[in-house]
Write an enzyme that holds these catalytic residues in place. Structure first.
Site, PDB file in Angstrom:
ATOM      1  N   PRO A  42       0.811  -1.209   0.000  1.00  0.00           N
ATOM      2  CG  PRO A  42      -0.685  -1.524   1.740  1.00  0.00           C
ATOM      3  CD  PRO A  42       0.635  -1.978   1.224  1.00  0.00           C
ATOM      4  CD  GLU A  43       4.820   2.171  -3.197  1.00  0.00           C
ATOM      5  OE1 GLU A  43       5.095   3.237  -3.747  1.00  0.00           O
ATOM      6  OE2 GLU A  43       5.398   1.112  -3.469  1.00  0.00           O
TER       7      GLU A  43
END
Length: 271
Positions: A2-3
DNA sequence: CCCGATTCCTGTAGGC
DNA sequence: TGCCTACAGGAATCGG
């Protein structure tokens, strides 16, 4: 991982279902995440009404009429809406039971994620206060990025991972953007030049927007609020592709270690 | 301030 | 087949 695109995909998917809902109960199954889940969260959330779901960098902010739930997905976290009766798996650490029969469920096998509670302005919370600008914010100009990189001698790939410089960039998008900008990941950050900064900012925005359109990148764990994986993995140009041909010139992609972390690049296209 | 190394954690891949 | 090790990484923290 998760960026920014994955967190934003999660936010967009969940917000319409969460805003306006009331929390009936907060159930913490495992308190030891990156930091201990505070007791105040279980005390204060029941009865609170969710007013907005915002994002800052990789943080999600569930704003309620009593305070704000700060969430971070770490590297393996995901948030989903499930029926409140759905049986939790071994890595489902937190449920917020809502007033519509569903629950917001945080799953995070590697437990690098975070669930905190604050009753002040979340943007001045110590974890968020020093975050750099949002890369997709139109007010961010190439010159601003240049100023933030000025004088820094560390490798640009490493500096891009520092959320105090620009928020929300992780290893995948740092590498992808450097490829599009034609910049070698080991180049000293302060030596990009005005043109390099401008190309880098443009490239960052392009990969983030492309990924957003594809619902983010799923390497392993990431799913959006309804359980769907992201489709951007297929479009990655260099990340995780050591030995495979550069999409522009065909030269084999190289992998090097930069500060204990893999960097991927085309030795011909990136200088 | 700046920088690099270390730390947390667990599932998976690869070697033997 | 099964065991063992290396690796993945966000970001705080520490030492230089």
């Amino acid at each position: 991982m998760p960026e920014l695109p994955e967190v934003e995909t999660t936010r967009r998917g969940l917000a319409p279902h969460l805003v306006g809902r009331r929390v009936l109960r907060a159930r913490v199954r495992r308190r030891r995440l990156r930091r201990p889940v505070p007791w105040a969260l279980e005390r204060r959330l029941p009865g609170a009404r969710i007013e907005a779901l915002d994002r800052r960098g990789k943080y999600l902010l569930a704003r309620t009429d009593r305070g704000t739930l700060i969430l971070h997905l770490g590297m393996s976290g995901s948030l989903r809406l499930v029926p409140a009766t759905a049986r939790p798996g071994p890595h489902d650490h937190l449920d917020l039971v809502l007033d519509d029969g569903r629950a917001l469920r945080l799953r995070d096998p590697r437990r690098f994620g975070l669930a905190l509670w604050t009753e002040g302005d979340p943007l001045v919370h110590p974890l968020l206060a020093s975050l750099g600008p949002e890369p997709l914010d139109r007010r961010l100009r190439p010159g601003d990025l240049c100023a933030r990189l000025a004088g820094r001698r560390a490798a640009i790939r490493n500096v891009l991972l520092d959320g105090r410089v620009v928020a929300g960039i992780g290893n995948i998008y740092a590498n992808e953007a450097l490829f599009l900008a034609g910049i070698h990941p080991a180049r000293p950050a302060g030596r990009l030049g005005r043109d390099g900064c401008a190309r880098l900012l443009r490239a960052l925005r392009r990969v983030l927007r492309e990924s957003l359109r594809a619902g983010g990148t799923t390497l392993r764990d990431f799913v959006d609020g309804s359980g769907e994986p992201g489709r951007y993995r297929l479009r990655l140009r260099v990340y995780g592709r050591a030995g495979r041909p550069c999409p522009r010139c065909g030269t084999p992609i190289r992998r090097i270690l930069l500060g204990q972390r893999s960097a991927f690049f085309c030795p011909r296209c990136q200088r």
